[in-house]
Design a protein around this motif. Structure first.
Motif, PDB file in Angstrom:
ATOM      1  N   UNK A  16       0.832  -1.212   0.000  1.00  0.00           N
ATOM      2  CA  UNK A  16       0.000   0.000   0.000  1.00  0.00           C
ATOM      3  C   UNK A  16       0.864   1.258   0.000  1.00  0.00           C
ATOM      4  N   UNK A  17       0.221   2.373  -0.208  1.00  0.00           N
ATOM      5  CA  UNK A  17       0.876   3.697  -0.157  1.00  0.00           C
ATOM      6  C   UNK A  17       2.043   3.795  -1.129  1.00  0.00           C
ATOM      7  N   UNK A  18       1.873   3.264  -2.306  1.00  0.00           N
ATOM      8  CA  UNK A  18       2.958   3.346  -3.299  1.00  0.00           C
ATOM      9  C   UNK A  18       2.892   4.684  -4.015  1.00  0.00           C
ATOM     10  N   UNK A  19       4.074   5.185  -4.359  1.00  0.00           N
ATOM     11  CA  UNK A  19       4.155   6.447  -5.093  1.00  0.00           C
ATOM     12  C   UNK A  19       5.297   6.334  -6.100  1.00  0.00           C
ATOM     13  N   UNK A  20       5.318   7.266  -7.026  1.00  0.00           N
ATOM     14  CA  UNK A  20       6.383   7.255  -8.013  1.00  0.00           C
ATOM     15  C   UNK A  20       7.635   7.920  -7.441  1.00  0.00           C
ATOM     16  N   UNK A  21       8.795   7.431  -7.876  1.00  0.00           N
ATOM     17  CA  UNK A  21      10.055   8.028  -7.446  1.00  0.00           C
ATOM     18  C   UNK A  21      11.143   7.695  -8.450  1.00  0.00           C
TER      19      UNK A  21
END
Lengths: 366, 579
Positions: free
Chosen positions: B59-64
């Motif tokens: 969960x709580x994945x974001x781009x980086x």
């Protein structure tokens, strides 16, 4: 032709999906394992129907194998084990839980900080064993202590001269800053586990008068070999690769000592201590077998047996202390114990900064 | 990974003489899907994971892009890249030089025991480099290695004598070189055997000696083979994880593959960085394979095989014979005899003992460990994998070869390329990609995910070998079958399979051997019920039970040797032509 191609593609996709769906073992529906404590005929029958219990553990493979064999012999239920280092084991457990792939029934490990965190995240089952009243450690209803561990400083007596042995026996840990031990010491990276970090924290911060950062820097000046895991370090100590190594659980090296390895150890004035605990996973794929295993593991007979195998002090107040270690002439039991390190707000609050300073002193490369 | 012969590209050009039939769309599309799922999807998953803040599925994945920035631009990782490349260059150069020397001696001189020496050089191919590294630790750890302890004692040099230290960078180069010399020998030896000897004869007739002829005629003509060997071994060295993880603990050097493993298996975890390292590792090995393929393409310009019969003049060694004979025996001792003797001795001790005089040898520990439920289960799993993966590989390989050589589908080029692509993918990288693709599927934690990984890794070898076999079959035989009314399936069953059986068998045996020793992918993908012997060895090493690791290592070697003996004497497979 186009229709044939599309039909072929669809058939392939469906076949692939069917194959994937049919493969492996489907995750059973897991019920909450909170139930009446104790061993009932119904529990045994349900556990035997499940046929297997999967134990994720950190203690050594052979010792654990020999111990859990007792469960299999008594109930005819296979025990499948998987061993990894403390942090790696919990990371695997957490990752599998997040992915919905619950493989572990029982977690059997030291370092209660991980288990506290797992409990807070709802990853451990709420189950009170029938033997709960006989323990005064752990987290009642979540994880129970099986045997105790202490973190000594160990040495290979075949590799030290009489003079060096006398120095160690009289001065203890303080002797390890002596330059004569340059290149003869091995130790572990504090990032490997919280317990390793707590050992060094105890030496550097809590026992500043006896040891402190001067001691830590003195040890680092002797250019110790740094290991990412205590286990191979213990093996290399026994093999004679270096003369002194720390820290690792005394129960790790005790079986080797019992097998004839020339290993001895001593404790600092305050010793980090703890236990190896057992806990049931909240989404255990074999919940009844897990409960039965927990009942067996916390019984006085099983704890007496694991104490014999590991030379760790038994935790069950009715278990027999059959350790032969106490009869060794060189053995001195530990003095003061720091047992609540995993809950200590000062240690936990300082840990990141502490680990960074340790990395700077020892120049970790990993 | 294994060595193709110098006169074949990995992705073989479509032979002009084969008569192409239909497009076989009903076969081409499913095959394409299978190859995409096996090879491309895991790599895409890894690239995807390198730009996400948490592993796929969390969960709580974001781009980086921070992971990619750190790995591709910051000092610590760039130093790791440089170190890994230097390691690859060092191992490749030494293994190629040694393999070339062995090849020249065996093909150009009158050395005795030629058959035995060829077998001795090839023997490490069928053994596990990881087990070899473990064995060399028992032999040559600086303070406790058997060589150091026993030589120090018997030469009266006291404790603490260190003759050799394998836990060092030179030690790492030494062990890798020992196990990669066979590839150098195979590449260069094949080229030397196929060379027209009249060129060397002309050199001798003009008064040049042996050394001058070798340096001015022989080796320049096999330069493409040497270049191919160099880049192939460099790719292998760059991608291997297990041997450096055992030998570099004391050195401060962490090769890229080990960094990747630690990023996802050792606290503090950083999966984004692990995936980013995987992309960089893939880029480096892909570059290596590009140069390897250019070298094999260039080899065609150096072809000297002519219509005339040729036989090279065998150089009389004279006083050099004992020296060169000792060289071969020395290599065999270093690569096989010494390490495996040490391994067997350690497996018979109750704890790590290396002074021979003090050893308490007993069969008890060996039998206890060998008969333990965990080892028995791992043995069964290893056999399932070693029997299942090659079977599936050979089927896919034959289908790829058939499509590439017999169909006129426009997709035969992409299929050929996809089937060859895994050559450039290190096992640990593929394992990571597959983990993220399949972690939420029912095949996670089963033997199937391991079988898929191994099929993906070894399908290039199956395709290459079956393609070689199919290339030698005149298509008119299959056409005659079709003209007489047989459908494709019957034609393949009654004509194609029987004629390609030798190459299929060779492919099967080779993949059986490589499966039995591969651990780089399995170490990422194994689970409680799918542990195999190589993973168990690694686990015993990590848990400090070297004598137990030695027991499992011996068992694993016995299985591999059994496969080699069955292949050689029962199935009559010439294994040197299979690798």
């Amino acid at each position: 032709m186009r229709l044939m191609r599309r039909l072929a593609l669809a058939a392939t996709a469906m076949t692939t999906l069917a194959l994937v769906g049919a493969c492996g073992s489907a995750q059973p529906t897991v019920s909450d394992v909170a139930a009446q404590p104790g061993i009932s005929d119904e529990l045994v029958a349900a556990a035997q129907d499940e046929g297997e219990v999967v134990v994720y553990h950190t203690p050594g493979n052979e010792v654990t194998r020999e111990w859990v064999q007792g469960f299999t012999e008594e109930y005819g239920i296979e025990v499948t084990t998987l061993r990894q280092g403390s942090n790696a084991l919990m990371e695997r457990f957490n990752q599998e839980a997040r992915a919905g792939q619950n493989l572990a029934d029982v977690i059997y490990k030291s370092d209660p900080a991980d288990l506290v965190e797992a409990e807070e995240q709802g990853l451990l089952a709420n189950y009170t064993t029938g033997n709960a009243e006989f323990f005064d450690d752990g987290s009642p209803g979540y994880f129970y202590p099986i045997y105790t561990i202490r973190y000594p400083l160990a040495y290979n007596s075949d590799l030290l001269s009489a003079e060096e042995l006398e120095l160690i026996e009289t001065e203890g840990a303080e002797a390890l800053t002596d330059p004569r031990f340059r290149g003869q010491i091995a130790t572990t990276n504090v990032n490997v586990s919280n317990t390793i970090a707590s050992f060094y924290y105890s030496m550097a911060e809590r026992q500043q008068e006896q040891y402190g950062w001067d001691w830590v820097e003195g040890v680092a000046a002797n250019e110790p070999t740094i290991y990412d895991s205590s286990s191979p370090m213990a093996d290399r100590l026994v093999a004679g690769e270096f003369a002194i190594a720390f820290p690792f659980p005394d129960t790790f090296i005790a079986p080797m000592m019992e097998a004839g390895a020339p290993i001895r150890w001593f404790y600092a004035e305050e010793t980090v201590a703890g236990s190896v605990y057992a806990a049931i996973a909240n989404e255990a794929p074999h919940p009844n077998a897990a409960r039965l295993f927990m009942e067996w593991a916390t019984s006085p007979e099983a704890i007496t047996e694991v104490s014999r195998l590991t030379q760790g002090e038994p935790t069950h107040s009715d278990a027999e202390d059959v350790r032969t270690l106490r009869d060794r002439p060189w053995y001195e039991p530990p003095g003061e114990l720091w047992v609540d390190w995993y809950d200590d707000p000062e240690f936990l609050g300082d840990q990141e900064e502490f680990n960074a300073r340790m990395a700077d002193v020892f120049q970790y490369t990993s | 990974m294994a060595a193709p012969t110098i006169d074949q590209d990995i992705a073989s050009p479509m032979p002009g003489r084969a008569t192409r039939g239909k497009a076989y769309g009903w076969l081409v599309w499913p095959l394409l899907v299978v190859l995409v799922v096996l090879v491309v999807v895991p790599m895409l998953a890894m690239f995807y994971a390198s730009v996400r803040t948490v592993p796929p599925g969390y969960p709580d994945a974001d781009w980086t892009v921070q992971g990619l920035v750190d790995v591709y631009t910051t000092g610590p990782y760039l130093r790791t890249v440089l170190g890994t490349l230097l390691l690859g260059v060092a191992v490749s150069a030494l293994a190629t030089a040694a393999g070339g020397l062995f090849a020249w001696v065996l093909t150009r001189t009158d050395i005795r025991f030629r058959g035995f020496f060829e077998m001795a050089i090839l023997a490490p191919l069928f053994l596990s480099p990881f087990i070899g590294a473990v064995a060399w630790v028992t032999l040559a750890a600086p303070e406790s290695g058997m060589l150091n302890v026993n030589l120090g004692r018997y030469l009266g040099l006291g404790d603490g004598f260190t003759l050799v230290n394998v836990m060092s960078l030179p030690g790492l180069v030494w062990v890798l070189m020992l196990y990669y010399i066979p590839y150098g020998y195979l590449f260069i030896g094949a080229a030397m055997r196929n060379m027209d000897a009249s060129l060397e004869e002309a050199s001798y007739l003009n008064g040049h000696g042996v050394v001058r002829t070798a340096l001015r005629v022989t080796f320049p003509l096999v330069r493409p083979a040497m270049a191919a060997a160099f880049f192939f071994i460099a790719v292998l060295t760059t991608g291997i994880f297990t041997v450096p993880s055992v030998l570099t603990a004391d050195t401060g050097f962490v090769p890229m593959a080990v960094r990747l493993y630690r990023a996802v298996n050792v606290y503090p975890y950083d999966y984004t960085v692990g995936a980013a390292i995987g992309t960089l590792l893939l880029f480096l090995t892909a570059c290596g394979i590009y140069f390897y393929r250019r070298a094999t393409t260039n080899a065609k310009r150096f072809v000297t095989i002519s219509g005339r019969g040729f036989r090279p003049r065998l150089i009389k060694l004279g006083t050099w014979r004992p020296v060169l004979t000792a060289m071969f025996f020395g290599y065999f001792a270093a690569a096989v005899l010494l390490p495996y003797t040490a391994l067997i001795l350690v497996s018979l001790t109750p704890y790590a003992q290396t002074a021979i005089a003090d050893m308490s040898l007993s069969i008890t520990n060996f039998t206890n460990v060998a008969s333990s439920p965990k080892v028995v289960e791992a043995t069964v799993n290893t056999m399932i994998l070693a029997l299942g993966a090659p079977t599936i590989c050979v089927i896919i390989g034959l289908l790829v070869a058939f499509i590439v050589q017999r169909s006129d589908s426009r997709l035969r080029g992409p299929i050929d390329y996809l089937a060859a692509l895994p050559i450039a993918i290190p096992g640990v990288v593929l394992g990571l990609g597959m983990l993220w693709v399949y972690v939420r599927t029912p095949i996670y934690a089963t033997m199937w995910i391991l079988i898929l990984a191994y099929v993906a890794l070894y399908v290039p070898h199956a395709a290459r070998l079956t393609s070689s076999g199919l290339m030698q079959i005149d298509a008119s035989l299959e056409e005659a079958s079709k003209i007489n009314g047989a459908r494709l399936a019957r034609t393949m069953r009654r004509v194609t399979f029987p004629l390609t059986k030798p190459s299929m068998l060779a492919a099967w045996i080779m993949i059986f051997i490589f499966t039995g020793r591969e651990v780089n992918a399995a170490i990422i993908l194994y689970s409680p019920g799918s542990t195999i012997l190589p993973v168990l060895t690694f686990d015993y090493i990590e848990s400090g039970a070297l004598q137990n690791a030695a027991v499992v290592g011996v068992l694993q070697t016995v299985i591999l040797l059994a496969g080699v003996l069955v292949a050689r004497f029962l199935l009559r497979v010439k294994l040197s032509s299979a690798v």
